[in-house]
Write an enzyme that holds these catalytic residues in place. Structure first.
Site, PDB file in Angstrom:
ATOM      1  N   ASP A   1      -1.687  -1.768   2.301  1.00  0.00           N
ATOM      2  CA  ASP A   1      -0.741  -2.882   2.271  1.00  0.00           C
ATOM      3  C   ASP A   1       0.668  -2.324   2.127  1.00  0.00           C
ATOM      4  O   ASP A   1       0.900  -1.422   1.324  1.00  0.00           O
ATOM      5  CB  ASP A   1      -1.029  -3.800   1.075  1.00  0.00           C
ATOM      6  CG  ASP A   1      -2.471  -4.277   1.047  1.00  0.00           C
ATOM      7  OD1 ASP A   1      -2.798  -5.224   1.780  1.00  0.00           O
ATOM      8  OD2 ASP A   1      -3.273  -3.690   0.287  1.00  0.00           O
TER       9      ASP A   1
ATOM     10  N   HIS B   1     -11.368  -0.403   1.929  1.00  0.00           N
ATOM     11  CA  HIS B   1     -10.345  -1.394   1.573  1.00  0.00           C
ATOM     12  C   HIS B   1      -9.403  -0.854   0.495  1.00  0.00           C
ATOM     13  O   HIS B   1      -9.832  -0.547  -0.619  1.00  0.00           O
ATOM     14  CB  HIS B   1     -11.061  -2.645   1.056  1.00  0.00           C
ATOM     15  CG  HIS B   1     -10.170  -3.797   0.765  1.00  0.00           C
ATOM     16  ND1 HIS B   1     -10.229  -4.480  -0.438  1.00  0.00           N
ATOM     17  CD2 HIS B   1      -9.223  -4.420   1.503  1.00  0.00           C
ATOM     18  CE1 HIS B   1      -9.365  -5.477  -0.416  1.00  0.00           C
ATOM     19  NE2 HIS B   1      -8.734  -5.454   0.743  1.00  0.00           N
TER      20      HIS B   1
ATOM     21  N   HIS C   1      -0.342  -3.570  -2.933  1.00  0.00           N
ATOM     22  CA  HIS C   1      -0.884  -4.857  -2.500  1.00  0.00           C
ATOM     23  C   HIS C   1      -0.066  -6.046  -2.978  1.00  0.00           C
ATOM     24  O   HIS C   1       0.335  -6.904  -2.190  1.00  0.00           O
ATOM     25  CB  HIS C   1      -2.328  -5.015  -2.987  1.00  0.00           C
ATOM     26  CG  HIS C   1      -2.933  -6.334  -2.631  1.00  0.00           C
ATOM     27  ND1 HIS C   1      -2.855  -7.437  -3.465  1.00  0.00           N
ATOM     28  CD2 HIS C   1      -3.599  -6.743  -1.534  1.00  0.00           C
ATOM     29  CE1 HIS C   1      -3.457  -8.459  -2.888  1.00  0.00           C
ATOM     30  NE2 HIS C   1      -3.918  -8.069  -1.720  1.00  0.00           N
TER      31      HIS C   1
ATOM     32  N   GLU D   1      -1.727  -3.302   6.748  1.00  0.00           N
ATOM     33  CA  GLU D   1      -1.372  -4.721   6.587  1.00  0.00           C
ATOM     34  C   GLU D   1       0.092  -4.885   6.225  1.00  0.00           C
ATOM     35  O   GLU D   1       0.577  -4.294   5.253  1.00  0.00           O
ATOM     36  CB  GLU D   1      -2.236  -5.384   5.512  1.00  0.00           C
ATOM     37  CG  GLU D   1      -1.895  -6.856   5.345  1.00  0.00           C
ATOM     38  CD  GLU D   1      -2.749  -7.578   4.321  1.00  0.00           C
ATOM     39  OE1 GLU D   1      -2.365  -8.698   3.927  1.00  0.00           O
ATOM     40  OE2 GLU D   1      -3.785  -7.036   3.908  1.00  0.00           O
TER      41      GLU D   1
ATOM     42  N   GLU E   1      -7.759   1.084   4.770  1.00  0.00           N
ATOM     43  CA  GLU E   1      -6.872  -0.078   4.879  1.00  0.00           C
ATOM     44  C   GLU E   1      -5.815   0.027   3.796  1.00  0.00           C
ATOM     45  O   GLU E   1      -6.090   0.544   2.703  1.00  0.00           O
ATOM     46  CB  GLU E   1      -7.689  -1.360   4.732  1.00  0.00           C
ATOM     47  CG  GLU E   1      -6.913  -2.664   4.925  1.00  0.00           C
ATOM     48  CD  GLU E   1      -6.415  -3.295   3.641  1.00  0.00           C
ATOM     49  OE1 GLU E   1      -5.757  -4.351   3.719  1.00  0.00           O
ATOM     50  OE2 GLU E   1      -6.667  -2.728   2.553  1.00  0.00           O
TER      51      GLU E   1
END
Length: 289
Positions: A68, A39, A81, A149, A66
């Site tokens: 952002d 993450h 993020h 994301e 992962e």
């Protein structure tokens, strides 16, 4: 020495196998172990969403990371993020008069000046917020796979097309890379846009849609990615009962799992993937289960 050499060889072979395997198909009962996804990179051990964090994930032996993505004032895609630079950079010090320090209010050159590592540990002083292009090149260099994301798409009109354009220019929308990429968002509308523009891209909805609405999501997403505290074995089974746009059962990647007990709970639910800040902790728990 011989035992260590054997162990190193085994580890290398396992790593090679992991790199060659595509996004896992829906699990049949407990037949497959969940995929472990780092993450924001290995964010318990390096500053989140930085190149250092994905390098750390790679050094720990994990292929899925992962991140952002947001957009600067001058239209550059950056990996961070929060919609504010305040928490994970020294923006207050560098630009003291520009509160609330939103990403969209700073140019890419200004963002590039910021220290995105000192807040985490002194050893990461000077770490920078990467552009998405820089990030993709490091993911490629590390032979990693990406759960990307789209963050706050309502703040950045057209960001879906822009992200897909960059992924295409970096070579990530060819057949070889599509098995290494999932695009996710909390915005169903954003994912519909992605699916409409590039139907071959695997997509995941962040959240826990009602069972009664899953048939609608199945038209444009391949995964439903809920918080681990919001699901049950029954819910995961219901998600698996729907077929997504690519003719496969919907899958479930759950977040954010950072300890053994929660890992075992997620395994009991039958999830397909576990998103974690501590991928090594989750891996150890899976080995012990």
């Amino acid at each position: 020495m011989h035992a260590r050499a054997v162990a190193a060889t085994a580890t290398a072979l396992l790593g090679t196998a992991a790199l060659l395997s595509p996004v896992p198909a829906a699990r049949a009962g407990d037949a497959a172990e969940p995929t472990v996804l780092a993450h924001r990179g290995a964010s318990a051990y390096a500053p989140e969403n930085t190149l250092a964090a994905i390098d750390k994930a790679a050094s720990l032996g994990f292929t899925w990371v992962e991140n952002d993505v947001q957009r600067t004032k001058d239209g550059r895609l950056v990996v961070i993020h929060d919609d504010s630079l305040r928490r994970t950079t020294d923006v207050e010090k560098v630009f003291p008069g520009r509160a609330p320090w939103k990403v969209k209010d700073f140019t890419a050159a200004e963002v590039a000046r910021l220290d995105a590592g000192s807040w985490f540990a002194p050893s990461y002083r000077g770490t920078r917020v990467p552009t998405l292009a820089q990030y993709m090149r490091r993911v490629e260099h590390n032979h990693e796979k990406l759960l990307l994301e789209i963050k706050n798409p309502e703040l950045y009109p057209g960001i879906e097309r822009q992200i897909l354009g960059l992924l295409d220019s970096e070579g990530w929308l060819d057949r070889r890379h599509l098995d290494r990429l999932v695009v996710q968002s909390f915005s169903a509308g954003s994912l519909r846009t992605v699916h409409g523009l590039r139907p071959a891209v695997t997509t995941g909805y962040l959240g826990t849609p009602s069972v009664g609405s899953l048939h609608r999501y199945a038209g444009f997403v391949d995964l439903v990615n809920p918080s681990v505290d919001s699901i049950s074995a029954g819910y995961v089974k219901d998600v698996h009962s729907f077929e997504g746009p690519h003719g496969r059962p919907l899958r479930v990647f759950t977040w954010t799992v950072n300890d053994a007990v929660t890992t075992w709970k997620a395994v009991g639910y039958g999830v397909d993937g576990i998103i974690t800040n501590k991928p090594d902790v989750v891996r150890a728990a899976l080995c012990a289960s």
